[in-house]
Write a protein that holds these residues in place. Structure first.
Motif, mmCIF file in Angstrom:
data_model
loop_
_atom_site.group_PDB
_atom_site.id
_atom_site.type_symbol
_atom_site.label_atom_id
_atom_site.label_comp_id
_atom_site.label_asym_id
_atom_site.label_seq_id
_atom_site.Cartn_x
_atom_site.Cartn_y
_atom_site.Cartn_z
ATOM 1 N N VAL A 23 1.005 -1.243 -0.181
ATOM 2 C CA VAL A 23 0.361 0.185 -0.162
ATOM 3 C C VAL A 23 1.279 1.892 0.123
ATOM 4 N N GLY A 24 0.356 2.228 -1.065
ATOM 5 C CA GLY A 24 1.596 3.292 -1.531
ATOM 6 C C GLY A 24 0.324 5.165 0.091
ATOM 7 N N VAL A 25 1.575 5.972 0.371
ATOM 8 C CA VAL A 25 0.245 6.632 0.700
ATOM 9 C C VAL A 25 1.567 7.819 0.552
ATOM 10 N N ALA A 26 0.840 8.544 0.250
ATOM 11 C CA ALA A 26 1.845 10.230 -0.075
ATOM 12 C C ALA A 26 0.713 11.429 0.808
ATOM 13 N N THR A 27 1.893 12.397 1.202
ATOM 14 C CA THR A 27 0.945 13.899 1.835
ATOM 15 C C THR A 27 1.844 14.510 1.120
ATOM 16 N N VAL A 28 1.128 16.363 1.455
ATOM 17 C CA VAL A 28 1.679 16.971 1.045
ATOM 18 C C VAL A 28 1.654 18.125 1.672
ATOM 19 N N ALA A 29 2.789 18.920 2.250
ATOM 20 C CA ALA A 29 2.461 19.819 3.561
ATOM 21 C C ALA A 29 3.048 20.687 3.269
ATOM 22 N N GLY A 30 3.256 22.361 4.055
ATOM 23 C CA GLY A 30 3.884 23.544 4.664
ATOM 24 C C GLY A 30 5.042 22.981 5.687
ATOM 25 N N GLU A 31 5.325 21.427 6.301
ATOM 26 C CA GLU A 31 6.600 21.531 7.045
ATOM 27 C C GLU A 31 6.312 20.626 7.012
ATOM 28 N N ALA A 32 7.615 20.051 7.106
ATOM 29 C CA ALA A 32 8.144 18.600 7.068
ATOM 30 C C ALA A 32 7.500 17.818 8.463
ATOM 31 N N ALA A 33 7.728 18.674 9.488
ATOM 32 C CA ALA A 33 6.939 17.670 10.605
ATOM 33 C C ALA A 33 5.772 17.284 10.388
ATOM 34 N N GLN A 34 4.879 18.271 9.169
ATOM 35 C CA GLN A 34 3.236 17.780 9.662
ATOM 36 C C GLN A 34 3.699 16.616 8.436
ATOM 37 N N VAL A 35 4.381 16.483 7.475
ATOM 38 C CA VAL A 35 4.645 15.052 6.596
ATOM 39 C C VAL A 35 4.638 14.074 7.642
#
Length: 100
Positions: free
Chosen positions: A56-68
């Motif tokens: 299973v692959g998951v991808a996400t995007v955020a403004g801060e590395a910690a949030q990712v």
């Protein structure tokens, strides 16, 4: 403004499954829950022809590395806590603006 993207690939072993149809019945709800709970892109990305294994692959995007990192941690915990699968391994990647 910075943009960070992260991916998680999880290798899962399924329980008592004897067909691809049975596999789909387990994998679909897991992928749907990942998408719904964490607002990520998620899909079955490997081992599609095997009855008892799935990636299973998951991808996400955020403004801060910690949030990712937090989102990917939560996704990994969800997968590890599912009783119908065994989490065998995970692989992560994190990319920032300066990565080419």
């Amino acid at each position: 403004m910075s943009v960070f993207t992260g991916t998680l690939t999880a290798d899962l072993l399924l329980g008592d499954v004897h067909s691809l149809k049975g596999k789909r019945a387990i994998v679909r709800p897991i992928v749907a829950e990942l998408r719904r709970r964490f607002a990520v892109a998620a899909a079955e990305v490997g081992d599609q022809d095997l009855h008892r294994r799935v990636q299973v692959g998951v991808a996400t995007v955020a403004g801060e590395a910690a949030q990712v990192t937090d989102v990917l941690d939560a996704c990994e915990r969800l997968l590890a806590d599912r009783p119908e699968v065994t989490l065998l391994s995970t692989h992560r990647q994190l990319f920032g603006d300066e990565d080419q």
